[in-house]
Design an enzyme around this catalytic site. Structure first.
Site, PDB file in Angstrom:
ATOM      1  N   CYS A  16       0.843  -1.202   0.000  1.00 35.72           N
ATOM      2  CA  CYS A  16       0.000   0.000   0.000  1.00 35.72           C
ATOM      3  C   CYS A  16       0.878   1.253   0.000  1.00 35.72           C
ATOM      4  CB  CYS A  16      -0.936   0.022   1.205  1.00 35.72           C
ATOM      5  SG  CYS A  16      -0.091   0.263   2.783  1.00 35.72           S
ATOM      6  N   CYS A  19       2.320   2.133   3.384  1.00 35.76           N
ATOM      7  CA  CYS A  19       3.500   1.324   3.733  1.00 35.76           C
ATOM      8  C   CYS A  19       4.745   1.896   3.060  1.00 35.76           C
ATOM      9  CB  CYS A  19       3.306  -0.123   3.287  1.00 35.76           C
ATOM     10  SG  CYS A  19       1.842  -0.906   3.971  1.00 35.76           S
ATOM     11  N   ASP A 392      10.154  22.814 -34.984  1.00 32.39           N
ATOM     12  CA  ASP A 392      11.313  23.005 -35.849  1.00 32.39           C
ATOM     13  C   ASP A 392      10.942  22.417 -37.211  1.00 32.39           C
ATOM     14  OD1 ASP A 392      13.997  23.424 -36.708  1.00 32.39           O
ATOM     15  OD2 ASP A 392      14.415  21.319 -36.283  1.00 32.39           O
TER      16      ASP A 392
END
Length: 700
Positions: A16, A19, A392
């Site tokens: 998780c 954690c 460009d």
């Protein structure tokens, strides 16, 4: 400034986002660690400092996290239904059903629920108790308090149900996150682990890490190219979709580059390796995307800061809910303790914390598999709000190499003069020379038949030689006019003027008595460039601009062909930078260039996009986004992915907060049960994860 290098580790058992945050804090507290960052989305730890993996793993004991070197082999995927957590959850559910059938209140029923709690929640209790002793209140600690509290007030069935639902939530969240992580890991799996090396006329199969630059690799039809290299022998079509996203195979012959993980077609190739396995293009793509996933998007950083303040507040509110009303005689202690426990569970911020990273990691993986390398969640957010895009010209809107687009014979047979021009140009290294030779070869002319003698190059003007005994000149019109008796004839001057107006570079072929042929050369506009500009307009990009160092006439011709309304030509790199800053005053601006001479403009733009980045170290390092192939159509795709990602993040935050709010409102009348609280938390987490997985299917 520290001289320590950053070291990456792979994490297993990271279940998780909370954690991950706790583990990151633990690692930072280790002596010798200067900086640490845990990326939950990619299960990756980056550490700056001197520390061993054993010490790091000890820091992760509380969360049950294993720390492995980044190069450690990835274990084979275990089917979902065979995973240890799923098996334990299933057994716990069966025990709970048996306990329920025994009837509430019996000793056998209570023992059954306790057994279900121990089987399904042992890992949870171990993590939660460790965190409680450390006064760290993550999801495991909050759930442990809720379960123990429910059992303490005699709600055994509720406690067992909470354990089972939480275990189901963990398993499903792990499955969905694994799927998101595999979107990048599958890229690495595209490159084969074994290669066939030719040594002394014999073939030998080795691991790709044993291959050295310069070794000759054998790639048979239908096999994948094991390493980056150059074709030394043979010709074939190669499917580069894995890297560039191109749907059409690309023809490769001697001297052409090929890339690891691409699929050889019908031909037999011998490839000279140019890079070791760890430096191959596909390895660098994976590395850069992994780093990009660790770079937090602005909204993600905000949510993490919010969650750090939000959790302690919820703990205080839950404690007050459980104690204040019964203290003043409003209801019983058991009733309000139960409500406080429900509040503790439902208010856990897991779904909120995961809402952004799961969307970002899925979007980055989806983009990378389509040949679009985005180097961080922040660039996804920026791409979503682009209103100005500057291009460009050379190498971006055009292919970057000239081609003969018009050939006119002014005297004699066209085939003869085409052969003469190509025979002369074979001795030159000028880019225009290669274009003339290529045009002649494609026309089926024998460029080796004319005999060329006394070849001489006149710098900046052209070339001269004796061809089959005749003095011939090939070069600029003004120089040719000085070599021909009487200068350029009116017809030749008219053709030169027309070709120049069309944006072509003109080369004339002449003998010492007359002009015999005209070549009009131009840089070919990339296929799909015009359609790309139209798609940008449909997406609501209000301004497309060309910024080029090329001349006004050539730039206008390309702009007209592609549909770009605004052109600024003859610009130096610093002048492009000035224009990017000027355009940025009216909105978010992107610069699309080749990643080398456009570096200042790419860096100044809100999003710098490098075109044609396959194999280009400069493009990979300079730009925020790299289009790995030569397809300008990826620019609209970038905007679509960016917008979809931002939309998904907003939806996820709304879902996470909405479900929490709805559940919290049920606490007031006492309608929220513990299992409903867990279900709300689990549902929010699953919904945001599954919603993020929709980003895998963003259409072009």
């Amino acid at each position: 400034m520290s001289g320590n290098k950053s070291v990456n580790f792979r994490l297993e058992g990271l279940t998780c986002a909370g954690c991950a945050e706790q583990f990151e804090r633990s690692v930072r507290e280790i002596p010798g660690v200067e900086e640490a960052r845990v990326d939950f989305a990619s299960s990756r730890l980056t550490v700056v400092g001197q520390v061993s993996s054993e010490v790091l793993e000890k820091a992760g004991d509380a969360e049950g996290i294993r720390v492995l070197p980044e190069t450690a082999p990835v274990p084979s995927r275990i089917p979902f239904w065979k995973r240890q957590g799923v098996v334990r959850t299933t057994l716990a559910a069966l025990l709970a059903v048996i306990a329920w059938t025994a009837g509430e209140g019996s000793v056998f029923s209570m023992l059954g629920y306790v057994a279900a709690m121990l089987v399904g929640g042992l890992a949870l209790f171990r993590k939660g108790c460790r965190q409680l002793f450390r006064l760290r209140f993550d999801m495991n600690a909050l759930m442990t308090v809720a379960i123990i509290g429910a059992a303490a007030i005699g709600e055994w069935s509720e406690a067992a149900t909470v354990v089972i639902l939480f275990a189901v939530s963990e398993s499903l969240e792990s499955w969905s996150m694994d799927r998101a992580r595999r979107s990048i890991r599958s890229l690495m799996e595209l490159s084969p682990e074994r290669a066939v090396v030719e040594e002394g006329g014999e073939e030998r199969t080795v691991h790709v890490r044993e291959v050295k630059p310069g070794d000759i690799l054998i790639v048979k039809p239908g096999q994948k190219v094991p390493l980056d290299g150059i074709v030394a022998e043979g010709a074939s079509s190669v499917n580069q979709a894995a890297i560039t996203g191109e749907s059409v195979p690309v023809d490769k012959s001697v001297g052409d580059e090929v890339y690891a993980g691409t699929l050889n077609g019908e031909g037999f190739l011998k490839v000279r390796a140019t890079k070791p396995a760890e430096a191959s293009t596909i390895s660098r793509i994976v590395q850069l995307v992994e780093e990009a996933r660790s770079a937090r998007a602005p909204v993600q950083s905000f949510i993490e800061r919010f969650a750090r303040k939000y959790t302690p507040v919820i703990l205080v509110v839950a404690l007050l809910t459980a104690t204040v009303p019964p203290w003043f005689g409003v209801g019983g202690w058991s009733e309000w303790v139960y409500r406080g426990l429900a509040l503790l569970v439902v208010a856990c911020p897991c779904a909120l914390v995961i809402s952004t990273p799961v969307a970002v990691v899925t979007a980055l993986g989806s983009a990378a598999r389509r040949g679009l390398l985005i180097k961080g969640g922040i660039h996804l957010e920026q791409a979503a709000s682009l209103s100005v895009i500057a291009f460009d010209k050379t190498g971006t809107l055009t292919a970057g190499h000239p081609e003969v687009t018009r050939f006119v014979a002014l005297a004699g047979e066209p085939e003869r003069w085409l052969a003469v021009a190509a025979a002369m140009e074979r001795h030159s290294r000028h880019p225009l020379a290669r274009a003339v030779v290529r045009h002649a070869e494609e026309a089926g002319v024998d460029v080796h038949r004319p005999v060329v003698e006394s070849f001489r190059s006149v710098s900046g003007q052209g070339i001269r030689a004796l061809v089959d005994g005749t003095s011939c000149f090939l070069g600029r019109p003004d120089w040719i006019g000085k070599q021909v008796q009487g200068g350029l004839p009116p017809e030749a001057e008219r053709l030169v003027s027309d070709a120049g107006a069309a944006g072509r570079t003109v080369v004339l072929l002449a003998t010492d008595r007359e002009v015999v042929a005209l070549f009009g050369l131009s840089d070919r506009v990339r296929e799909g460039a015009g359609e790309m500009v139209q798609r940008l307009n449909r997406l609501g990009v209000r301004q497309t601009v060309m910024l080029t160092g090329d001349g006004e006439t050539v730039a206008r011709a390309v702009a007209e062909e592609t549909g770009i309304p605004e052109v600024h030509a003859g610009l130096l790199p610093d002048e492009k930078l000035t224009w990017i800053r000027r355009l940025g005053r009216s909105g978010k601006v992107a610069m699309v260039g080749d990643g080398v001479n456009d570096a200042p403009a790419l860096a100044a733009a809100d999003v710098g996009i490098a075109m044609g980045g396959v194999g280009s170290d400069a493009a990979l390092e300079t730009a925020d986004v790299v289009i790995m192939g030569d397809d300008p159509g990826k620019v609209p795709l970038l905007i679509r992915i960016g917008r979809k990602t931002v939309a998904v993040i907003r939806q996820n935050i709304a879902v996470a907060l909405g479900l929490k709010l709805a559940a919290l409102l049920l606490i007031i009348p006492g309608m929220l049960t513990l299992w409903m609280a867990v279900f709300a938390d689990m549902g929010a987490t699953l919904l945001v994860t599954l919603n993020a997985l929709r980003l895998l299917g963003v259409k072009e």
